[in-house]
Motif scaffolding. Structure first.
Motif, short mmCIF file in Angstrom:
data_model
loop_
_atom_site.label_atom_id
_atom_site.label_comp_id
_atom_site.label_asym_id
_atom_site.label_seq_id
_atom_site.Cartn_x
_atom_site.Cartn_y
_atom_site.Cartn_z
N LYS A 298 0.83 -1.21 0.00
CA LYS A 298 0.00 0.00 0.00
C LYS A 298 0.86 1.27 0.00
N THR A 299 1.90 1.22 -0.83
CA THR A 299 2.82 2.34 -0.99
C THR A 299 2.62 2.94 -2.38
N ASP A 300 2.11 4.16 -2.43
CA ASP A 300 1.76 4.76 -3.71
C ASP A 300 2.98 5.05 -4.58
N SER A 301 4.04 5.59 -3.98
CA SER A 301 5.25 5.89 -4.73
C SER A 301 6.45 5.85 -3.80
N ALA A 302 7.63 5.70 -4.38
CA ALA A 302 8.84 5.56 -3.58
C ALA A 302 10.05 6.00 -4.38
N ASP A 303 11.12 6.33 -3.68
CA ASP A 303 12.43 6.42 -4.31
C ASP A 303 12.89 4.99 -4.57
N VAL A 304 13.65 4.79 -5.64
CA VAL A 304 14.14 3.46 -5.98
C VAL A 304 15.63 3.53 -6.23
N LEU A 305 16.38 2.65 -5.56
CA LEU A 305 17.83 2.55 -5.72
C LEU A 305 18.16 1.14 -6.19
N GLY A 306 18.84 1.02 -7.33
CA GLY A 306 19.23 -0.28 -7.84
C GLY A 306 20.71 -0.38 -8.08
N TYR A 307 21.29 -1.51 -7.71
CA TYR A 307 22.71 -1.77 -7.90
C TYR A 307 22.91 -2.87 -8.92
N PHE B 290 15.78 0.87 -13.81
CA PHE B 290 15.51 1.59 -15.05
C PHE B 290 14.17 1.15 -15.65
N GLN B 291 13.93 -0.17 -15.69
CA GLN B 291 12.68 -0.66 -16.25
C GLN B 291 11.48 -0.29 -15.38
N PHE B 292 11.67 -0.24 -14.07
CA PHE B 292 10.60 0.20 -13.18
C PHE B 292 10.21 1.64 -13.53
N ALA B 293 11.22 2.49 -13.73
CA ALA B 293 10.96 3.89 -14.06
C ALA B 293 10.25 4.03 -15.39
N VAL B 294 10.60 3.19 -16.36
CA VAL B 294 9.98 3.23 -17.69
C VAL B 294 8.55 2.70 -17.64
N ARG B 295 8.34 1.59 -16.94
CA ARG B 295 7.06 0.88 -16.99
C ARG B 295 6.06 1.36 -15.93
N HIS B 296 6.57 1.94 -14.83
CA HIS B 296 5.68 2.32 -13.73
C HIS B 296 6.05 3.71 -13.20
N PRO B 297 6.06 4.71 -14.07
CA PRO B 297 6.52 6.05 -13.66
C PRO B 297 5.68 6.67 -12.56
N GLN C 219 4.69 5.37 -9.94
CA GLN C 219 5.08 4.85 -8.63
C GLN C 219 6.48 5.32 -8.21
N LEU C 220 7.11 6.13 -9.05
CA LEU C 220 8.50 6.53 -8.81
C LEU C 220 8.58 8.00 -8.42
N ARG C 221 9.37 8.28 -7.38
CA ARG C 221 9.66 9.66 -6.99
C ARG C 221 11.02 10.07 -7.56
N ARG C 222 12.09 9.43 -7.11
CA ARG C 222 13.43 9.69 -7.62
C ARG C 222 14.15 8.36 -7.83
N LEU C 223 15.09 8.35 -8.76
CA LEU C 223 15.76 7.13 -9.18
C LEU C 223 17.26 7.23 -8.92
N VAL C 224 17.81 6.19 -8.29
CA VAL C 224 19.25 6.11 -8.03
C VAL C 224 19.78 4.84 -8.68
N ILE C 225 20.79 4.97 -9.53
CA ILE C 225 21.39 3.84 -10.23
C ILE C 225 22.85 3.75 -9.84
N LEU C 226 23.24 2.62 -9.29
CA LEU C 226 24.64 2.36 -8.93
C LEU C 226 25.18 1.27 -9.85
N ILE D 113 17.21 11.65 -11.77
CA ILE D 113 18.06 10.46 -11.72
C ILE D 113 19.42 10.82 -11.16
N PHE D 114 19.88 10.02 -10.22
CA PHE D 114 21.28 10.09 -9.76
C PHE D 114 21.96 8.81 -10.19
N MET D 115 22.98 8.92 -11.04
CA MET D 115 23.70 7.75 -11.53
C MET D 115 25.14 7.82 -11.05
N ALA D 116 25.60 6.73 -10.45
CA ALA D 116 26.97 6.67 -9.96
C ALA D 116 27.65 5.42 -10.50
#
Length: 312
Positions: free
Chosen positions: A132-141, A149-156, A158-165, A237-240
Motif C-alpha cells: 500500500k505504498t503509492d510511490s517511492a524512491d528506488v535505488l538499484g545496484y 531503469f525498467q521500473f521507471a519506464v514501466r511504472h513512472p 510509482q516513482l519519486r526519484r531514481l538512483v542507479i549504482l 536520476i542520480f547515476m553513480a
C-alpha cells in the motif's frame, strides 16, 4: 580467459569479506510461507517481513524504519543481507526502507518464467501495491540498476526519484570485454563461495545451481537498448559508477547530458539529475565504498530540486 577467472575469484573473495563483516543472519530456514525468520541487519530487525504474492511469485521482502519510502534492488546472485547490510542501518534512521529478493534469489523461489528486467520491474511494482505504498524512491545496484531503469519506464507513477549504482540501460553500456565475459560465467566459478552457500542453505536443489547461474545471466546475453525510454524518464536520476567499474563512462555521460547535464551550472543553473564517478572504485567495490556515495545519495533524495538560477 585467465584474466576472467581472476576477476571471478576476486569477486568471490570480496563477497566472502562482505559476508564475514555482517552480523549473522537468523534466516537459515527453507523459505516457506508459514515460517519466516527475520534477518538481523546490524543491531536492528525489520519492522515487517514476509512473502507477497506477485505475478506468480512468492516474493520475500523486509521493511525497516519510518519516513519517505525507498526501495533497494540488489545485484545478481545477491540477497538482502549480502547486498544491504551496511546500508539499511543508515537509511532506516529517517526513511522507510523496503528491500526484496528478486526472482530466484534468496528466499524468493524461482518459477518457470523468463528471467528479465521487465518482469522483475513488474514484480517491484506489485510489491509496492501489496505494501500500500503509492510511490517511492528506488535505488538499484548492478542487475538491480537494470530493474530500476525498467521500473521507471514501466511504472513512472510509482516513482519519486531514481538512483542507479553501476547499472546500464543498454547492453553496450558495459565495457566490451566485460560484456564479452558474461557468456563464460558458469557454476564452477562460484564453487565454495558465499553465493553457492546461500543458495544451498535456503532449500534450493544443489544439482540445479548451474541452471540458476545460467538463468540469472540470461538477460545480459541478449542485446537490449532502452536508451530512448530511459532518457525520457521524467523523475530525477542520480547515476553513480566507479572509475574502474564495468560501466563505460560515456554510457553514464550520455544519460546525464540527456537529463540536462553537460553545461556549466554557474551559467545555466543546476540540472535536477546528477552524476558521480567514484574514484578508486570497481564494480564490486561500489558496495565496499558506501561511506563515499551514500551521503551523495541522501543529499540527492532530500534536496529541493526546484530550478536553480545561474550564479552569474
Amino acid at each position: 580467459m585467465k584474466k576472467h577467472w581472476t576477476n571471478i575469484l576476486s569477486f568471490a573473495i570480496v563477497m566472502s569479506v562482505m559476508a564475514s563483516c555482517q552480523s549473522p543472519s537468523k534466516n537459515e530456514q527453507k523459505g516457506t510461507d508459514t515460517q519466516v525468520e527475520k534477518d538481523t541487519i546490524g543491531n536492528i530487525e525489520p519492522d515487517e517481513s514476509g512473502y507477497a504474492d506477485v505475478n506468480g511469485l512468492k516474493m520475500y521482502y523486509e521493511v525497516y524504519g519510518k519516513g519517505k519510502p525507498i526501495v533497494l534492488l540488489h545485484g545478481s546472485f545477491m540477497n538482502i543481507p549480502l547486498n544491504w547490510s551496511n546500508i539499511i542501518p543508515v537509511l532506516s534512521k529517517d526513511r522507510k526502507v523496503i528491500v526484496a529478493e528478486m526472482q530466484g534469489h534468496g528466499r524468493t523461489k524461482d518459477i518457470p518464467r523468463k528471467f528479465s528486467y521487465q518482469n522483475m520491474a513488474d514484480d517491484v511494482s506489485a510489491l509496492l501495491k501489496h505494501l500500500k505504498t503509492d510511490s517511492a524512491d528506488v535505488l538499484g545496484y548492478s542487475m538491480g540498476g537494470g530493474v530500476a531503469f525498467q521500473f521507471a519506464v514501466r511504472h513512472p507513477q510509482q516513482l519519486r526519484r531514481l538512483v542507479i549504482l553501476s547499472g546500464t540501460y543498454a547492453h553496450n553500456g558495459w565495457w566490451p570485454d566485460v560484456e564479452a565475459s558474461f557468456a563464460a560465467i558458469n557454476a564452477d566459478m562460484f564453487k565454495g563461495t558465499p553465493i553457492q552457500k546461500q543458495y544451498d542453505s535456503l532449500g534450493n536443489d544443489p544439482s540445479r545451481f548451474g541452471e540458476y547461474i545460467k538463468k540469472v545471466m540470461s538477460p545480459d546475453l541478449e542485446p537490449y537498448d532502452w536508451s530512448k525510454e530511459v532518457k525520457n524518464i521524467q523523475a530525477p536520476i542520480f547515476m553513480a559508477i566507479g572509475d574502474a567499474d564495468g560501466v563505460r563512462y560515456e554510457h553514464a555521460l550520455d544519460l546525464f547530458r540527456a537529463k540536462g547535464g553537460g553545461k556549466m551550472g554557474d551559467l545555466h543553473g543546476l540540472p535536477k539529475s546528477r552524476l558521480a564517478i567514484i574514484p578508486g572504485t570497481t564494480h564490486i567495490g561500489m558496495m565496499l565504498h558506501t561511506g563515499w556515495w551514500l551521503p551523495m545519495v541522501t543529499d540527492f533524495l532530500d534536496s529541493d530540486l526546484s530550478p536553480t538560477p545561474p550564479t552569474f
